[in-house]
Design an enzyme around this catalytic site. Sequence first.
Site, PDB file in Angstrom:
ATOM      1  N   ASN A   1       0.875  -1.170   0.000  1.00 27.67           N
ATOM      2  CA  ASN A   1       0.000   0.000   0.000  1.00 27.67           C
ATOM      3  C   ASN A   1       0.917   1.226   0.000  1.00 27.67           C
ATOM      4  O   ASN A   1       1.508   1.560   1.026  1.00 27.67           O
ATOM      5  CB  ASN A   1      -0.877  -0.052   1.265  1.00 27.67           C
ATOM      6  CG  ASN A   1      -1.698   1.201   1.433  1.00 27.67           C
ATOM      7  OD1 ASN A   1      -1.794   2.028   0.529  1.00 27.67           O
ATOM      8  ND2 ASN A   1      -2.304   1.353   2.610  1.00 27.67           N
ATOM      9  N   TRP A   2       1.037   1.858  -1.159  1.00 30.14           N
ATOM     10  CA  TRP A   2       1.991   2.982  -1.270  1.00 30.14           C
ATOM     11  C   TRP A   2       1.453   4.259  -0.632  1.00 30.14           C
ATOM     12  O   TRP A   2       2.169   5.236  -0.507  1.00 30.14           O
ATOM     13  CB  TRP A   2       2.317   3.251  -2.745  1.00 30.14           C
ATOM     14  CG  TRP A   2       3.044   2.141  -3.435  1.00 30.14           C
ATOM     15  CD1 TRP A   2       3.376   0.908  -2.924  1.00 30.14           C
ATOM     16  CD2 TRP A   2       3.553   2.147  -4.777  1.00 30.14           C
ATOM     17  NE1 TRP A   2       4.036   0.157  -3.863  1.00 30.14           N
ATOM     18  CE2 TRP A   2       4.161   0.891  -5.012  1.00 30.14           C
ATOM     19  CE3 TRP A   2       3.534   3.076  -5.809  1.00 30.14           C
ATOM     20  CZ2 TRP A   2       4.755   0.561  -6.224  1.00 30.14           C
ATOM     21  CZ3 TRP A   2       4.132   2.750  -7.023  1.00 30.14           C
ATOM     22  CH2 TRP A   2       4.738   1.506  -7.234  1.00 30.14           C
ATOM     23  N   LYS A   3       0.189   4.266  -0.287  1.00 29.23           N
ATOM     24  CA  LYS A   3      -0.470   5.450   0.301  1.00 29.23           C
ATOM     25  C   LYS A   3      -0.237   6.661  -0.594  1.00 29.23           C
ATOM     26  O   LYS A   3      -0.216   6.521  -1.813  1.00 29.23           O
ATOM     27  CB  LYS A   3       0.023   5.676   1.726  1.00 29.23           C
ATOM     28  CG  LYS A   3      -0.093   4.409   2.568  1.00 29.23           C
ATOM     29  CD  LYS A   3       0.058   4.670   4.022  1.00 29.23           C
ATOM     30  CE  LYS A   3       0.060   3.352   4.762  1.00 29.23           C
ATOM     31  NZ  LYS A   3       0.048   3.472   6.179  1.00 29.23           N
TER      32      LYS A   3
ATOM     33  N   HIS B   1      -9.480   0.665   4.877  1.00 32.79           N
ATOM     34  CA  HIS B   1      -8.215   0.908   5.575  1.00 32.79           C
ATOM     35  C   HIS B   1      -8.487   1.845   6.750  1.00 32.79           C
ATOM     36  O   HIS B   1      -9.297   2.760   6.650  1.00 32.79           O
ATOM     37  CB  HIS B   1      -7.193   1.520   4.606  1.00 32.79           C
ATOM     38  CG  HIS B   1      -5.811   1.539   5.184  1.00 32.79           C
ATOM     39  ND1 HIS B   1      -5.403   2.492   6.086  1.00 32.79           N
ATOM     40  CD2 HIS B   1      -4.757   0.709   5.003  1.00 32.79           C
ATOM     41  CE1 HIS B   1      -4.145   2.243   6.433  1.00 32.79           C
ATOM     42  NE2 HIS B   1      -3.731   1.160   5.779  1.00 32.79           N
TER      43      HIS B   1
ATOM     44  N   GLU C   1      -6.953   4.289   7.910  1.00 31.77           N
ATOM     45  CA  GLU C   1      -6.762   5.724   7.645  1.00 31.77           C
ATOM     46  C   GLU C   1      -7.997   6.317   6.970  1.00 31.77           C
ATOM     47  O   GLU C   1      -8.339   7.471   7.201  1.00 31.77           O
ATOM     48  CB  GLU C   1      -5.496   5.938   6.798  1.00 31.77           C
ATOM     49  CG  GLU C   1      -4.238   5.737   7.646  1.00 31.77           C
ATOM     50  CD  GLU C   1      -3.002   5.334   6.858  1.00 31.77           C
ATOM     51  OE1 GLU C   1      -3.014   5.442   5.615  1.00 31.77           O
ATOM     52  OE2 GLU C   1      -2.029   4.891   7.499  1.00 31.77           O
TER      53      GLU C   1
ATOM     54  N   GLU D   1      -5.179  -5.246  10.487  1.00 30.98           N
ATOM     55  CA  GLU D   1      -4.175  -4.213  10.708  1.00 30.98           C
ATOM     56  C   GLU D   1      -4.478  -3.477  12.013  1.00 30.98           C
ATOM     57  O   GLU D   1      -5.336  -2.583  12.044  1.00 30.98           O
ATOM     58  CB  GLU D   1      -4.213  -3.193   9.575  1.00 30.98           C
ATOM     59  CG  GLU D   1      -3.937  -3.781   8.218  1.00 30.98           C
ATOM     60  CD  GLU D   1      -3.361  -2.728   7.268  1.00 30.98           C
ATOM     61  OE1 GLU D   1      -2.258  -2.965   6.781  1.00 30.98           O
ATOM     62  OE2 GLU D   1      -4.000  -1.697   7.061  1.00 30.98           O
TER      63      GLU D   1
ATOM     64  N   GLY E   1       2.545   2.146  10.814  1.00 27.68           N
ATOM     65  CA  GLY E   1       3.481   3.259  10.677  1.00 27.68           C
ATOM     66  C   GLY E   1       4.133   3.689  11.985  1.00 27.68           C
ATOM     67  O   GLY E   1       4.773   4.730  12.056  1.00 27.68           O
TER      68      GLY E   1
ATOM     69  N   SER F   1       3.656  -2.257  10.389  1.00 29.30           N
ATOM     70  CA  SER F   1       5.112  -2.273  10.577  1.00 29.30           C
ATOM     71  C   SER F   1       5.738  -3.634  10.261  1.00 29.30           C
ATOM     72  O   SER F   1       6.675  -4.077  10.929  1.00 29.30           O
ATOM     73  CB  SER F   1       5.481  -1.822  11.995  1.00 29.30           C
ATOM     74  OG  SER F   1       4.981  -0.527  12.214  1.00 29.30           O
TER      75      SER F   1
ATOM     76  N   GLY G   1       2.922  -1.137   4.307  1.00 31.54           N
ATOM     77  CA  GLY G   1       2.932   0.293   4.015  1.00 31.54           C
ATOM     78  C   GLY G   1       4.344   0.763   3.718  1.00 31.54           C
ATOM     79  O   GLY G   1       4.853   0.610   2.601  1.00 31.54           O
ATOM     80  N   GLY G   2       5.024   1.303   4.735  1.00 32.52           N
ATOM     81  CA  GLY G   2       6.358   1.903   4.568  1.00 32.52           C
ATOM     82  C   GLY G   2       7.341   1.017   3.802  1.00 32.52           C
ATOM     83  O   GLY G   2       8.019   1.478   2.879  1.00 32.52           O
TER      84      GLY G   2
END
Length: 382
Positions: free
Chosen positions: A139-141, A226, A228, A298, A304, A343, A364-365
């Site tokens: 997920n590149w956000k 998600h 967010e 998640e 993150g 993470s 993510g990251g």
Amino acid sequence: MKRSNTPSKLSPQRGARIALLLSGCCAVCTLTVTGLLPRPLFDALFLCGLLVLSARRIRVVLPHMTPRQREWLYVWVYVPLFCFFLPGSALWRDTEAGLGERIRTPAYVAVAFLFIAAHIFYFLYKNKPKMRKKIVAGNWKMNTLPAEGAELAKGIVAQRATAPAEVNFIVCPPFTHLSQVAEALKGSNIALGAQNCAAEEKGAYTGEVSAAMIAALGCRYVILGHSERRQYYGETSETLNLKMARAYAHGLTPVYCVGENLEEREAGKHFDVVKAQIEEVVCNLTPEQFADLVIAYEPVWAIGTGKTATADQAQEIHAFIRKVLADKFGAAAAETPILYGGSCKPSNAAELFAKEDVDGGLIGGAALKAEDFLGIGQGFAK
Ligand code: PEP
């Protein structure tokens, strides 16, 4: 007389097929006994029939086997060929005999061996749950510019071979990158996904992007729910039900996210929160839709933040999610991939993925560097 309500397992089509097969067998035997069908032709038909039946048995159980078990199965398929048939027909004592005579006995032994092996594998594995897909989704956000995204995708394609072949990789860039990333992924086995889609089909919804649009750009997956989006954009189960329906209508597989926040975890409410997120959305799906779903657990407190749920914590809640799914959808729940997100990185992926109900990760990251993203996939090899 009392009639049984249990539906018969023999459907009319199956019954017709069996009747056809039996009549064919009787005809062939009669023709052979009366001398109208030459013996070699009878042998060929009979052995081909056994081979087809063996292949059908094997085909049924392949999806239920791990790659290692499949390798063993292939060994047993080759054993009769190399141990009985080839040496048997070459070393046949009677060199005067014709080719048909020389290969008949070894062929019968080899095919009988294969037939028995296929049935042993069939009865061993037919009731085992199918192997779940292993998935690592990135997920590149809201990161990278389109050209950088295309470079990242090319890097992932170039290094794909460093990760196990059976892992399914998915990249979910921002909407603006989809075309270029689709181009970069062309010819590879890395799938494209989007991070969201509109709840509406089309029309006056300024700023929205529909499921039809992302499907037209080559997406096969869409991340929905998600944390967010739930937190910053007020996404509720109500909107998510609509988005799921749009996704399925356009042939997209939803990656549906669930997870509790820190407060809920500390209050011991995480099971209830996750259960409600599933019951309010996933339980509204039809069995056909459910068969085409990926779930991502998640925990919000791990996204993150550098804090990861321990492998045992992940397994505990993944098993719970599978049970909630099984209560509604029965045995099909055994096949739903449930990913862990929060993470996840190359250094902790192996421990997480080793757990029975953890079928991969939503990343993510670490999805923003090709080596790290693929390195997470290597977690399945350890
Ligand atoms: C995510 O946002 O889906 C996620 C798992 O992020 P990260 O890996 O950076 O925690």
